[in-house]
Enzyme design. Structure first.
Site, PDB file in Angstrom:
ATOM      1  N   ARG A   1      -3.189  -7.882  13.183  1.00 29.26           N
ATOM      2  CA  ARG A   1      -2.651  -8.510  11.967  1.00 29.26           C
ATOM      3  C   ARG A   1      -2.619 -10.028  12.095  1.00 29.26           C
ATOM      4  NH1 ARG A   1      -0.325  -4.353   8.891  1.00 29.26           N
ATOM      5  NH2 ARG A   1       0.611  -2.665  10.082  1.00 29.26           N
TER       6      ARG A   1
ATOM      7  N   LYS B   1     -11.487  -3.581  -2.509  1.00 31.38           N
ATOM      8  CA  LYS B   1     -12.788  -2.953  -2.211  1.00 31.38           C
ATOM      9  C   LYS B   1     -13.176  -2.136  -3.432  1.00 31.38           C
ATOM     10  CE  LYS B   1     -11.637  -2.021   2.626  1.00 31.38           C
ATOM     11  NZ  LYS B   1     -11.457  -0.901   3.549  1.00 31.38           N
TER      12      LYS B   1
ATOM     13  N   ASP C   1      -4.374  -4.394   9.592  1.00 24.26           N
ATOM     14  CA  ASP C   1      -4.336  -3.871  10.960  1.00 24.26           C
ATOM     15  C   ASP C   1      -5.285  -2.714  11.202  1.00 24.26           C
ATOM     16  OD1 ASP C   1      -2.711  -2.041   9.279  1.00 24.26           O
ATOM     17  OD2 ASP C   1      -2.409  -1.007  11.197  1.00 24.26           O
TER      18      ASP C   1
ATOM     19  N   ASP D   1      -1.874  -6.495   0.442  1.00 27.92           N
ATOM     20  CA  ASP D   1      -2.915  -7.049   1.296  1.00 27.92           C
ATOM     21  C   ASP D   1      -4.303  -6.655   0.794  1.00 27.92           C
ATOM     22  OD1 ASP D   1      -2.547  -4.355   1.912  1.00 27.92           O
ATOM     23  OD2 ASP D   1      -2.404  -4.642   4.071  1.00 27.92           O
TER      24      ASP D   1
ATOM     25  N   PHE E   1     -14.153  -1.141   6.896  1.00 25.96           N
ATOM     26  CA  PHE E   1     -12.790  -1.343   7.368  1.00 25.96           C
ATOM     27  C   PHE E   1     -12.661  -2.731   7.984  1.00 25.96           C
ATOM     28  CE2 PHE E   1      -8.991  -0.863   9.911  1.00 25.96           C
ATOM     29  CZ  PHE E   1      -8.162  -0.187   9.027  1.00 25.96           C
ATOM     30  N   VAL E   2     -11.652  -3.474   7.540  1.00 25.78           N
ATOM     31  CA  VAL E   2     -11.475  -4.851   8.024  1.00 25.78           C
ATOM     32  C   VAL E   2     -10.102  -5.035   8.656  1.00 25.78           C
ATOM     33  CG1 VAL E   2     -13.079  -5.863   6.353  1.00 25.78           C
ATOM     34  CG2 VAL E   2     -10.667  -5.626   5.729  1.00 25.78           C
TER      35      VAL E   2
ATOM     36  N   LYS F   1       3.524  -3.419   5.905  1.00 24.27           N
ATOM     37  CA  LYS F   1       3.585  -4.651   6.657  1.00 24.27           C
ATOM     38  C   LYS F   1       2.466  -5.600   6.248  1.00 24.27           C
ATOM     39  CE  LYS F   1       5.045  -2.099  10.773  1.00 24.27           C
ATOM     40  NZ  LYS F   1       4.560  -1.653  12.113  1.00 24.27           N
ATOM     41  N   GLY F   2       1.384  -5.038   5.717  1.00 29.53           N
ATOM     42  CA  GLY F   2       0.131  -5.780   5.560  1.00 29.53           C
ATOM     43  C   GLY F   2       0.197  -7.100   4.818  1.00 29.53           C
TER      44      GLY F   2
HETATM   45  P1  IMP Z   1      -5.125   2.469  -0.771  1.00 25.31           P
HETATM   46  O1  IMP Z   1      -3.960   3.312  -1.181  1.00 25.31           O
HETATM   47  O2  IMP Z   1      -6.289   3.306  -0.350  1.00 25.31           O
HETATM   48  O3  IMP Z   1      -5.512   1.438  -1.811  1.00 25.31           O
HETATM   49  O4  IMP Z   1      -4.705   1.747   0.551  1.00 25.31           O
HETATM   50  C1  IMP Z   1      -3.997   0.609   0.584  1.00 25.31           C
HETATM   51  C2  IMP Z   1      -3.466   0.332   1.990  1.00 25.31           C
HETATM   52  O5  IMP Z   1      -4.329   0.858   3.013  1.00 25.31           O
HETATM   53  C3  IMP Z   1      -3.422  -1.146   2.224  1.00 25.31           C
HETATM   54  O6  IMP Z   1      -2.185  -1.680   1.859  1.00 25.31           O
HETATM   55  C4  IMP Z   1      -3.692  -1.269   3.715  1.00 25.31           C
HETATM   56  O7  IMP Z   1      -2.481  -1.205   4.436  1.00 25.31           O
HETATM   57  C5  IMP Z   1      -4.535  -0.067   4.059  1.00 25.31           C
HETATM   58  N1  IMP Z   1      -5.980  -0.433   4.124  1.00 25.31           N
HETATM   59  C6  IMP Z   1      -6.948  -0.152   3.241  1.00 25.31           C
HETATM   60  N2  IMP Z   1      -8.143  -0.631   3.620  1.00 25.31           N
HETATM   61  C7  IMP Z   1      -7.916  -1.268   4.792  1.00 25.31           C
HETATM   62  C8  IMP Z   1      -8.763  -2.011   5.699  1.00 25.31           C
HETATM   63  O8  IMP Z   1      -9.976  -2.203   5.518  1.00 25.31           O
HETATM   64  N3  IMP Z   1      -8.154  -2.515   6.791  1.00 25.31           N
HETATM   65  C9  IMP Z   1      -6.819  -2.358   7.061  1.00 25.31           C
HETATM   66  N4  IMP Z   1      -5.995  -1.684   6.242  1.00 25.31           N
HETATM   67  C10 IMP Z   1      -6.535  -1.143   5.120  1.00 25.31           C
HETATM   68 MG    MG Z   2      -0.506  -2.078   3.507  1.00 27.43          MG
END
Ligand code: IMP
Ligand code: MG
Length: 183
Positions: A164, A130, A158, A99, A151-152, A42-43
């Site tokens: 969101r 990040k 979300d 996102d 975490f943001v 959804k992000g």
């Molecule tokens: P990854 O697989 O660890 O890169 O995670 C990606 C997904 O985790 C993103 O699409 C977000 O939905 C979620 N995510 C990662 N960091 C954050 C954050 O700081 N806030 C909210 N959602 C996050």
């Molecule tokens: Mg996401």
């Protein structure tokens, strides 16, 4: 809702300005081409909606829902497809719109999945990244902001599916997490 935020990291004006310039860059890079934007739910729905209006190209939209998170704030490493694309992307220019790239596991998985479907080209666009948290090497073709490993929430991002709709990106007050752990 705004009362739950301890600090704003990126203001709505900063986001708007950045999206405008990413849109211009994408318009320039794909000039004369058609593009399929794959918005990751959804992000990325808010970022995708704003970004597409800054892109001056023939554009088609697809939505995909992939999850590597439960309701908490750390990556599980498990990637699950909740909703796949509706149309074939074979021979098309595809732009994944995310996102945030945290560990990078979700987008890497997604990129290899979509590459196997033989698009003409495949690029990644993410509102935030990040870099200190990346666990795998990801080439992000377009991104808005580099964030610290915190975490943001907001602007599509979300915590437990909330926040969101904040118009900016910010950090939650620590008692929000404490309250969640207590429940
Ligand atoms: P990854 O697989 O660890 O890169 O995670 C990606 C997904 O985790 C993103 O699409 C977000 O939905 C979620 N995510 C990662 N960091 C954050 C954050 O700081 N806030 C909210 N959602 C996050
Ligand atoms: Mg996401």
């Amino acid at each position: 809702m705004h009362n739950d935020i301890s600090r704003i990291l990126i203001s709505n004006d900063q986001i708007k300005e950045r999206i405008k310039s990413i849109g211009e860059q994408i318009t320039f890079d794909y000039s004369g081409e058609e593009l399929v934007v794959v918005c990751i739910l959804k992000g990325a729905f808010i970022f995708g909606a704003d970004l597409c209006r800054e892109i001056n190209l023939p554009l088609k939209f697809e939505f995909m829902s992939i999850s590597s998170y439960g309701n908490a704030t750390t990556s599980s490493g498990i990637v699950r497809i909740i909703k796949d694309l509706n149309e074939s992307i074979e021979g098309k220019n595809v732009l994944i719109v995310e996102d945030i790239i945290d560990t990078g596991l979700t987008v890497s998985y997604l990129a290899s999945l979509l590459t196997a479907r033989k698009p003409k080209s495949l690029k990644i666009c993410s509102l935030c990244s990040k870099p200190q948290c990346h666990k795998t090497e990801v080439k992000i073709d377009y991104f808005g902001f580099e964030l610290p490993s915190e975490f943001v929430v907001g602007y599509g991002l979300d915590f437990r599916d909330l926040y969101r709709n904040l118009p900016y990106i910010g950090v939650l007050k620590s008692d929000i997490y404490t309250r969640f752990l207590e429940n």
